[in-house]
Design a protein around this motif. Sequence first.
Motif, PDB file in Angstrom:
ATOM      1  N   UNK A  70       4.980  10.052  -1.556  1.00  0.00           N
ATOM      2  CA  UNK A  70       5.023   9.398  -2.613  1.00  0.00           C
ATOM      3  C   UNK A  70       5.929   8.873  -2.853  1.00  0.00           C
ATOM      4  N   UNK A  71       6.384   7.466  -2.718  1.00  0.00           N
ATOM      5  CA  UNK A  71       7.163   6.611  -2.914  1.00  0.00           C
ATOM      6  C   UNK A  71       6.116   5.182  -4.403  1.00  0.00           C
ATOM      7  N   UNK A  72       6.653   4.914  -5.123  1.00  0.00           N
ATOM      8  CA  UNK A  72       6.118   3.702  -6.255  1.00  0.00           C
ATOM      9  C   UNK A  72       7.529   2.946  -6.702  1.00  0.00           C
ATOM     10  N   UNK A  73       7.034   2.152  -6.962  1.00  0.00           N
ATOM     11  CA  UNK A  73       8.221   1.121  -7.682  1.00  0.00           C
ATOM     12  C   UNK A  73       7.622   0.643  -8.665  1.00  0.00           C
ATOM     13  N   UNK A  74       8.136  -0.627  -9.402  1.00  0.00           N
ATOM     14  CA  UNK A  74       7.593  -1.502 -10.462  1.00  0.00           C
ATOM     15  C   UNK A  74       8.933  -1.960 -10.758  1.00  0.00           C
ATOM     16  N   UNK A  75       8.366  -3.398 -11.808  1.00  0.00           N
ATOM     17  CA  UNK A  75       9.445  -4.256 -12.407  1.00  0.00           C
ATOM     18  C   UNK A  75       9.833  -3.693 -13.472  1.00  0.00           C
ATOM     19  N   UNK A  76      11.010  -4.126 -14.363  1.00  0.00           N
ATOM     20  CA  UNK A  76      10.905  -3.697 -15.813  1.00  0.00           C
ATOM     21  C   UNK A  76      11.123  -4.751 -16.479  1.00  0.00           C
ATOM     22  N   UNK A  77      11.478  -4.881 -18.157  1.00  0.00           N
ATOM     23  CA  UNK A  77      11.977  -5.661 -19.023  1.00  0.00           C
ATOM     24  C   UNK A  77      11.580  -7.019 -18.929  1.00  0.00           C
ATOM     25  N   UNK A  99       7.139  13.771  11.908  1.00  0.00           N
ATOM     26  CA  UNK A  99       6.254  12.948  12.353  1.00  0.00           C
ATOM     27  C   UNK A  99       5.156  12.574  10.866  1.00  0.00           C
ATOM     28  N   UNK A 100       4.848  11.320  10.824  1.00  0.00           N
ATOM     29  CA  UNK A 100       3.321  11.468   9.884  1.00  0.00           C
ATOM     30  C   UNK A 100       2.622  11.132  10.826  1.00  0.00           C
ATOM     31  N   UNK A 101       1.311  12.112  10.275  1.00  0.00           N
ATOM     32  CA  UNK A 101      -0.404  11.673  10.360  1.00  0.00           C
ATOM     33  C   UNK A 101      -0.535  10.463   9.805  1.00  0.00           C
ATOM     34  N   UNK A 102      -0.551   9.692   8.677  1.00  0.00           N
ATOM     35  CA  UNK A 102      -1.542   8.629   7.987  1.00  0.00           C
ATOM     36  C   UNK A 102      -0.967   8.553   6.924  1.00  0.00           C
ATOM     37  N   UNK A 103      -0.015   6.936   7.136  1.00  0.00           N
ATOM     38  CA  UNK A 103       0.100   6.088   6.010  1.00  0.00           C
ATOM     39  C   UNK A 103      -0.104   5.160   5.104  1.00  0.00           C
ATOM     40  N   UNK A 104      -0.179   4.571   4.016  1.00  0.00           N
ATOM     41  CA  UNK A 104      -1.328   3.611   3.358  1.00  0.00           C
ATOM     42  C   UNK A 104      -0.356   3.081   2.761  1.00  0.00           C
ATOM     43  N   UNK A 105      -0.496   2.093   1.660  1.00  0.00           N
ATOM     44  CA  UNK A 105      -0.138   1.066   0.836  1.00  0.00           C
ATOM     45  C   UNK A 105      -0.853  -0.232  -0.027  1.00  0.00           C
ATOM     46  N   UNK A 106      -0.163   0.354  -1.041  1.00  0.00           N
ATOM     47  CA  UNK A 106      -1.058  -0.525  -2.128  1.00  0.00           C
ATOM     48  C   UNK A 106       0.161  -1.940  -2.932  1.00  0.00           C
ATOM     49  N   UNK A 107      -0.091  -2.771  -2.660  1.00  0.00           N
ATOM     50  CA  UNK A 107       1.013  -3.552  -3.028  1.00  0.00           C
ATOM     51  C   UNK A 107       0.586  -4.949  -3.763  1.00  0.00           C
ATOM     52  N   UNK A 108       0.984  -4.479  -5.073  1.00  0.00           N
ATOM     53  CA  UNK A 108       0.368  -6.276  -6.053  1.00  0.00           C
ATOM     54  C   UNK A 108       2.089  -6.870  -6.211  1.00  0.00           C
ATOM     55  N   UNK A 109       2.687  -7.992  -5.938  1.00  0.00           N
ATOM     56  CA  UNK A 109       2.976  -8.595  -6.992  1.00  0.00           C
ATOM     57  C   UNK A 109       3.157 -10.132  -7.133  1.00  0.00           C
ATOM     58  N   UNK A 110       3.141  -9.637  -8.394  1.00  0.00           N
ATOM     59  CA  UNK A 110       2.393 -11.579  -8.740  1.00  0.00           C
ATOM     60  C   UNK A 110       1.156 -11.729  -8.766  1.00  0.00           C
ATOM     61  N   UNK A 111       0.573 -12.427  -7.810  1.00  0.00           N
ATOM     62  CA  UNK A 111      -0.720 -12.814  -7.601  1.00  0.00           C
ATOM     63  C   UNK A 111      -1.268 -12.071  -6.759  1.00  0.00           C
ATOM     64  N   UNK A 112      -0.283 -12.121  -5.669  1.00  0.00           N
ATOM     65  CA  UNK A 112      -0.611 -11.685  -4.358  1.00  0.00           C
ATOM     66  C   UNK A 112      -0.888 -10.054  -4.112  1.00  0.00           C
ATOM     67  N   UNK A 113      -2.545  -9.592  -3.249  1.00  0.00           N
ATOM     68  CA  UNK A 113      -2.215  -8.379  -3.333  1.00  0.00           C
ATOM     69  C   UNK A 113      -2.727  -7.759  -1.545  1.00  0.00           C
ATOM     70  N   UNK A 114      -2.096  -6.801  -1.170  1.00  0.00           N
ATOM     71  CA  UNK A 114      -2.532  -6.282   0.220  1.00  0.00           C
ATOM     72  C   UNK A 114      -1.752  -4.823   0.187  1.00  0.00           C
TER      73      UNK A 114
END
Length: 258
Positions: A70-77, A99-114
Amino acid sequence: MKKIFSCSLFFVLFYTSGFAQELAKVTEPVFKVGEKLSYKMQYGFFKAAEANIRIEASDKKLPGNAFHLIAEGKTAGTFDIFYKVRNRYDSYVDQNTLLPYFYSEDRHEGKWKHTDKATFDQKDNKVTANKGEFSYKGDSYDFVSAYYFARTIDVSKLKKGETFDLQYFLEDGFHKMNITYVGTETIKCDMGTFNCLKFNPTIIPGRIFRKDSKLYLWITNDGNRIPVKAHVEVILGSITMELQSASGLKYPLNPIMN
């Protein structure tokens, strides 16, 4: 500037931690369930973001025993006020081959989501993702599993100036990162001073990086092989990542000075 920072944040931490498939892998992973690493990222003198990566036991039924990465990142300050980023990446990898079986990402950057999900068929060398099915040759990873795989590479015979490639899947296809081994260096961070291996991954110039931008990554020269610092030049200024805390490591983290 806000978009430049957001893209650079995740490039520094997750895209640049690889060596290559051609190198021999150590006999067993250098990490274990329970490991947690936390990083801070600064733009100039300002703390701009935080990132955390950890390993849990798999909660999915998969073909083999797996790690949940699990990798998570967020802006600060101030950055969090003007351009909020909340990103999470999950990867399930075989405990033996990594080797990977499954990968997912959930990205929220400003108003953009993916969001994206990718299932790896290691037998037939295919990936099924939101944008379709993709074929590949050789070993391939998502960029979270690539980071953990890279830590298991046997680097004992590396020579200065040697260059290697790492293949990973992201969103719409496969990409290769070219990495040069620079040598050894002593690096200071919040956790202490460490003997490190230094690497220089390639950068694709564009809206984030200048044509002559340099990226350097320092990894502990011990059994854990964890990144303690990264420095990358962007169009305006530079971004630095440093290790803030580490727990649940498989081997003792031994700084040469605290």
